[in-house]
Write an enzyme that holds these catalytic residues in place. Structure first.
Site, mmCIF file in Angstrom:
data_model
loop_
_atom_site.group_PDB
_atom_site.id
_atom_site.type_symbol
_atom_site.label_atom_id
_atom_site.label_comp_id
_atom_site.label_asym_id
_atom_site.label_seq_id
_atom_site.Cartn_x
_atom_site.Cartn_y
_atom_site.Cartn_z
ATOM 1 N N GLU A 15 54.877 -2.358 -34.835
ATOM 2 C CA GLU A 15 53.786 -1.526 -34.307
ATOM 3 C C GLU A 15 52.421 -2.107 -34.678
ATOM 4 O OE1 GLU A 15 53.175 0.902 -32.429
ATOM 5 O OE2 GLU A 15 54.887 2.246 -32.235
ATOM 6 N N ASN A 150 50.460 9.420 -30.030
ATOM 7 C CA ASN A 150 50.623 8.009 -29.729
ATOM 8 C C ASN A 150 49.554 7.583 -28.717
ATOM 9 O OD1 ASN A 150 52.045 5.540 -30.002
ATOM 10 N ND2 ASN A 150 53.989 6.649 -29.984
ATOM 11 N N ASP A 202 54.172 4.855 -25.169
ATOM 12 C CA ASP A 202 54.067 4.468 -26.573
ATOM 13 C C ASP A 202 52.671 3.896 -26.819
ATOM 14 O OD1 ASP A 202 54.736 3.652 -29.258
ATOM 15 O OD2 ASP A 202 56.830 3.567 -28.643
#
Length: 293
Positions: A15, A150, A202
């Site tokens: 991430e 997100n 995402d």
């Protein structure tokens, strides 16, 4: 579009990729492994630093990195011995036990934003929240009642903020008018309902035209939406769970994508899961602001 594997990182949850222009290097995190990663473009060298807590989101700062972790917002410095020196900037009062920070980044003025989530996503509990860190040791709650905050991003002029909830029960992206002086989002409205497109929303990035690039988790695609919410293009990656994208490279014309390597399932159809990829998006991005706390 060409898609190149740059690091077969096998991250559990790769991430928060951030391009460091001065170093010509890409940094990102592996959340469950509690690691900070760095890939240097010139020689392909890959380095890893180990943290003490799950490390979820990062932004550059004058002293290294600012990060959202499990218990709060930290200042981090990568040490020569492979460790991360951490100093707590702000603790967080989670809604319940078993939570951590998730997606986050700086706005165009250098304020650090980050959301929290429950580790057990299957509960679908609306205990997640979005915070703004003011640089003086305080966290300001800005949105609550979320499951998995997100897709945080800011328009090139900083006057619009984007935020999603990537949980399967929600899958929406919202836009806000953003007061750049006070750091306050207002006028929340639906930007994209991702239930009409492949993948859950995402991590995201903004390009020079103000278009919103979002990873379609579970679909192996990266989508570009224009500022009016129209799907403009989709790029494929050879893994099912792209997690977050970021513009980088010498001309900011490469789109880097981190991904997730799910545990306990057959990965024969996606052996590169958890890798980091480089794509040619056909446009340029913007340099990420550094934290100005």
């Amino acid at each position: 579009m060409n898609c190149e594997l740059i690091v077969d990182a096998r991250n559990g949850t790769g991430e928060s990729p951030v391009w460091h222009a001065a170093e010509q290097a890409l940094y990102w995190v592996d959340i469950p492994a509690r690691q900070l990663h760095r890939w240097h473009a010139a020689d392909g060298k890959h380095q890893v630093w180990q943290g003490d807590e799950m490390l979820a989101c990062i932004a550059r700062s004058s002293q290294g990195w600012v990060a959202g972790m499990e218990s709060g917002i930290f200042q981090l410095q990568a040490k020569a011995d492979g460790s991360l020196d951490s100093r707590l900037l702000s603790s967080v009062a989670h809604a319940q036990a078993g939570m951590r920070f998730n997606d986050g980044r700086c706005d165009r003025q250098g304020r650090f934003w980050a959301g929290t989530m429950l580790l057990d996503m299957q509960q679908g509990a609306h205990v997640g929240a979005l915070y703004r860190h003011d640089g003086e040791g305080h966290l300001h709650l800005q949105q609550d009642g979320m499951i998995v905050p997100n897709g945080l991003a800011f328009s090139p002029d900083g006057a619009r903020m984007y935020l999603s909830d990537s949980h399967p029960n929600v899958q929406k992206v919202w836009a806000f008018d953003y007061d750049t002086d006070s750091g306050t989002p207002r006028n929340k409205r639906l930007f994209v309902d991702m239930r009409g497109y492949p993948g859950r929303p995402d991590g995201a990035a903004i390009d020079q035209d103000g278009c919103y690039w979002v990873c379609g988790n579970d679909a192996g695609q990266i989508h570009r939406f224009t500022p009016d919410g129209r799907l403009d293009r989709s790029l494929n990656v050879p893994v099912k769970k792209p997690a977050m994208c970021a513009f980088g490279g010498a001309n900011l014309d490469t789109l880097y994508v981190t991904s997730i390597r799910p545990a306990g399932i057959d990965l024969s159809d996606q052996p590169l899961a958890g890798g980091v990829f480089a794509l040619n998006p056909g446009t340029k991005g913007l340099e990420e602001p550094a934290y100005r706390g």
